[in-house]
Design a protein around this motif. Sequence first.
Motif, PDB file in Angstrom:
ATOM      1  N   LEU A 165       5.957   8.158 -10.468  1.00  0.00           N
ATOM      2  CA  LEU A 165       4.516   7.793 -10.507  1.00  0.00           C
ATOM      3  C   LEU A 165       3.599   8.306 -11.929  1.00  0.00           C
ATOM      4  O   LEU A 165       2.799   7.410 -12.467  1.00  0.00           O
ATOM      5  N   THR A 166       4.052   9.600 -12.179  1.00  0.00           N
ATOM      6  CA  THR A 166       3.120  10.223 -13.189  1.00  0.00           C
ATOM      7  C   THR A 166       3.588   9.491 -14.643  1.00  0.00           C
ATOM      8  O   THR A 166       2.719   9.059 -15.542  1.00  0.00           O
ATOM      9  N   LEU A 167       4.942   9.334 -14.796  1.00  0.00           N
ATOM     10  CA  LEU A 167       5.472   8.658 -16.035  1.00  0.00           C
ATOM     11  C   LEU A 167       5.060   7.198 -16.130  1.00  0.00           C
ATOM     12  O   LEU A 167       4.847   6.805 -17.189  1.00  0.00           O
ATOM     13  N   ALA A 168       5.065   6.398 -15.013  1.00  0.00           N
ATOM     14  CA  ALA A 168       4.440   5.175 -15.096  1.00  0.00           C
ATOM     15  C   ALA A 168       3.080   5.098 -15.389  1.00  0.00           C
ATOM     16  O   ALA A 168       2.848   3.991 -16.121  1.00  0.00           O
ATOM     17  N   TRP A 169       2.363   5.928 -14.892  1.00  0.00           N
ATOM     18  CA  TRP A 169       0.735   6.117 -15.164  1.00  0.00           C
ATOM     19  C   TRP A 169       0.768   6.489 -16.731  1.00  0.00           C
ATOM     20  O   TRP A 169      -0.157   5.653 -17.313  1.00  0.00           O
ATOM     21  N   LEU A 170       1.439   7.335 -17.276  1.00  0.00           N
ATOM     22  CA  LEU A 170       1.324   7.764 -18.617  1.00  0.00           C
ATOM     23  C   LEU A 170       1.812   6.817 -19.647  1.00  0.00           C
ATOM     24  O   LEU A 170       1.383   6.577 -20.495  1.00  0.00           O
ATOM     25  N   ALA A 171       2.898   6.012 -19.011  1.00  0.00           N
ATOM     26  CA  ALA A 171       3.405   4.717 -19.952  1.00  0.00           C
ATOM     27  C   ALA A 171       2.379   3.878 -20.049  1.00  0.00           C
ATOM     28  O   ALA A 171       2.104   3.225 -21.061  1.00  0.00           O
ATOM     29  N   TRP A 172       1.528   3.478 -18.829  1.00  0.00           N
ATOM     30  CA  TRP A 172       0.460   2.323 -18.942  1.00  0.00           C
ATOM     31  C   TRP A 172      -0.461   2.827 -19.983  1.00  0.00           C
ATOM     32  O   TRP A 172      -1.139   2.107 -20.577  1.00  0.00           O
ATOM     33  N   ASN A 173      -0.866   4.195 -19.857  1.00  0.00           N
ATOM     34  CA  ASN A 173      -1.799   4.766 -20.761  1.00  0.00           C
ATOM     35  C   ASN A 173      -1.409   4.728 -22.014  1.00  0.00           C
ATOM     36  O   ASN A 173      -2.258   4.371 -22.939  1.00  0.00           O
ATOM     37  N   PHE A 174      -0.121   4.905 -22.262  1.00  0.00           N
ATOM     38  CA  PHE A 174       0.095   4.935 -23.799  1.00  0.00           C
ATOM     39  C   PHE A 174       0.138   3.598 -24.349  1.00  0.00           C
ATOM     40  O   PHE A 174      -0.248   3.337 -25.502  1.00  0.00           O
ATOM     41  N   THR A 175       0.549   2.540 -23.240  1.00  0.00           N
ATOM     42  CA  THR A 175       0.341   1.060 -23.853  1.00  0.00           C
ATOM     43  C   THR A 175      -1.174   0.812 -24.233  1.00  0.00           C
ATOM     44  O   THR A 175      -1.356   0.143 -25.189  1.00  0.00           O
ATOM     45  N   LEU A 176      -2.177   1.198 -23.466  1.00  0.00           N
ATOM     46  CA  LEU A 176      -3.480   0.821 -23.734  1.00  0.00           C
ATOM     47  C   LEU A 176      -3.851   1.722 -24.987  1.00  0.00           C
ATOM     48  O   LEU A 176      -4.453   1.151 -25.753  1.00  0.00           O
ATOM     49  N   LEU A 177      -3.556   2.854 -25.181  1.00  0.00           N
ATOM     50  CA  LEU A 177      -4.140   3.659 -26.284  1.00  0.00           C
ATOM     51  C   LEU A 177      -3.294   3.106 -27.486  1.00  0.00           C
ATOM     52  O   LEU A 177      -4.067   2.916 -28.599  1.00  0.00           O
ATOM     53  N   LEU A 178      -2.159   2.626 -27.464  1.00  0.00           N
ATOM     54  CA  LEU A 178      -1.632   1.956 -28.529  1.00  0.00           C
ATOM     55  C   LEU A 178      -1.994   0.433 -28.956  1.00  0.00           C
ATOM     56  O   LEU A 178      -2.301   0.172 -30.184  1.00  0.00           O
ATOM     57  N   GLY A 179      -2.579  -0.083 -27.960  1.00  0.00           N
ATOM     58  CA  GLY A 179      -3.322  -1.373 -28.129  1.00  0.00           C
ATOM     59  C   GLY A 179      -4.460  -1.330 -28.891  1.00  0.00           C
ATOM     60  O   GLY A 179      -4.946  -2.058 -29.830  1.00  0.00           O
ATOM     61  N   ASN A 180      -5.403  -0.225 -28.333  1.00  0.00           N
ATOM     62  CA  ASN A 180      -6.390   0.062 -28.996  1.00  0.00           C
ATOM     63  C   ASN A 180      -6.452   0.668 -30.642  1.00  0.00           C
ATOM     64  O   ASN A 180      -6.975   0.193 -31.306  1.00  0.00           O
ATOM     65  N   PHE A 181      -5.105   1.289 -30.555  1.00  0.00           N
ATOM     66  CA  PHE A 181      -5.021   1.443 -32.192  1.00  0.00           C
ATOM     67  C   PHE A 181      -4.550   0.426 -33.082  1.00  0.00           C
ATOM     68  O   PHE A 181      -5.203   0.588 -34.176  1.00  0.00           O
ATOM     69  N   LEU A 182      -3.774  -0.221 -32.548  1.00  0.00           N
ATOM     70  CA  LEU A 182      -3.415  -1.272 -33.233  1.00  0.00           C
ATOM     71  C   LEU A 182      -4.594  -2.516 -33.676  1.00  0.00           C
ATOM     72  O   LEU A 182      -4.787  -2.871 -34.645  1.00  0.00           O
ATOM     73  N   ALA A 183      -5.411  -2.538 -32.541  1.00  0.00           N
ATOM     74  CA  ALA A 183      -6.785  -3.417 -32.596  1.00  0.00           C
ATOM     75  C   ALA A 183      -7.740  -2.932 -33.919  1.00  0.00           C
ATOM     76  O   ALA A 183      -8.526  -3.687 -34.324  1.00  0.00           O
ATOM     77  N   GLY A 184      -7.637  -1.605 -33.975  1.00  0.00           N
ATOM     78  CA  GLY A 184      -8.673  -1.203 -34.744  1.00  0.00           C
ATOM     79  C   GLY A 184      -8.167  -0.593 -36.346  1.00  0.00           C
ATOM     80  O   GLY A 184      -8.743   0.040 -36.984  1.00  0.00           O
ATOM     81  N   GLN A 185      -6.850  -1.120 -36.578  1.00  0.00           N
ATOM     82  CA  GLN A 185      -6.073  -0.689 -37.874  1.00  0.00           C
ATOM     83  C   GLN A 185      -6.938  -1.472 -39.021  1.00  0.00           C
ATOM     84  O   GLN A 185      -7.175  -0.810 -40.021  1.00  0.00           O
ATOM     85  N   ILE A 186      -7.357  -2.605 -39.103  1.00  0.00           N
ATOM     86  CA  ILE A 186      -8.110  -3.017 -39.916  1.00  0.00           C
ATOM     87  C   ILE A 186      -9.411  -2.386 -40.488  1.00  0.00           C
ATOM     88  O   ILE A 186      -9.830  -1.990 -41.605  1.00  0.00           O
ATOM     89  N   GLN A 187     -10.438  -2.086 -39.383  1.00  0.00           N
ATOM     90  CA  GLN A 187     -11.466  -0.986 -39.789  1.00  0.00           C
ATOM     91  C   GLN A 187     -11.110   0.125 -40.105  1.00  0.00           C
ATOM     92  O   GLN A 187     -11.849   0.599 -41.162  1.00  0.00           O
ATOM     93  N   ARG A 188      -9.869   0.936 -39.817  1.00  0.00           N
ATOM     94  CA  ARG A 188      -9.499   2.109 -40.072  1.00  0.00           C
ATOM     95  C   ARG A 188      -9.031   2.166 -41.717  1.00  0.00           C
ATOM     96  O   ARG A 188      -8.918   3.190 -42.245  1.00  0.00           O
TER      97      ARG A 188
END
Length: 251
Positions: free
Chosen positions: A26-49
Amino acid sequence: MSVFSVTRLEWRRLLVRPLAWVLAALTLAWLAWNFTLLLGNFLAGQIQRAAAPDGPGFTDLVAVPLLGQLAQLAFLVVPLLGMSVLAGERRNGTLPLLFAAGVPASRIVWGKYLALLGWLLLWLLLTLAMPLVLAHANHLDWGKLAAATLGLALMLAALAAIVVACSSFASHPAIAAAAALILALALWSVNLGAQMAGINGGAINWLAMSSHLQPMLRGLVSSTDIVWFVLLIVLALVLATRRLDADKERG
């Protein structure tokens, strides 16, 4: 029976307990989901950075926040995982058998603790593997990531020691879990009142676990912070050993 024999026996018990596998899944699944969200936000803001070369990168926006998520989960996972290490032995009536076999209390405590710590470090490594998989495609700040990993490892070691101590005093695993959770949260937030009053130094802030973990998550490693965690671990395990010694003398 040596410390490693006790560790091996407790490790086998952890491997056959459904709770350990459920918590891991359960915890690794939750962490994997959060990793996906963090990665998505990171990729979405690459142009601004791209316009700010010195801005936060993959380590600051993905890897370290993921470890922060693990730290939050640890307050619940560690008490649940370690609540039965000694309280369960006492409740099932198997603790006197260890005493009768001539196993010193210190070996019992350290063996149980090392088995629990091994599971937690494996949990940390599996979480850390998520951002490391993308290390070839990003510029990781290895120093900051190493500092954050060290901080999380010390925190997990301290929480494991606390739950072992609580389990040594409790007559029921649920009581040990509740006591460990309360103590851990109290240690984490003991300085909140001082911070709200604008006090950022002093003994009350030194006592707080957050004061020693958060600098490591920012990449700052201090010997004072490491010593704080080591002192907490030693104190908790000494208390657990003394409690088992008292049980052995009464038995």
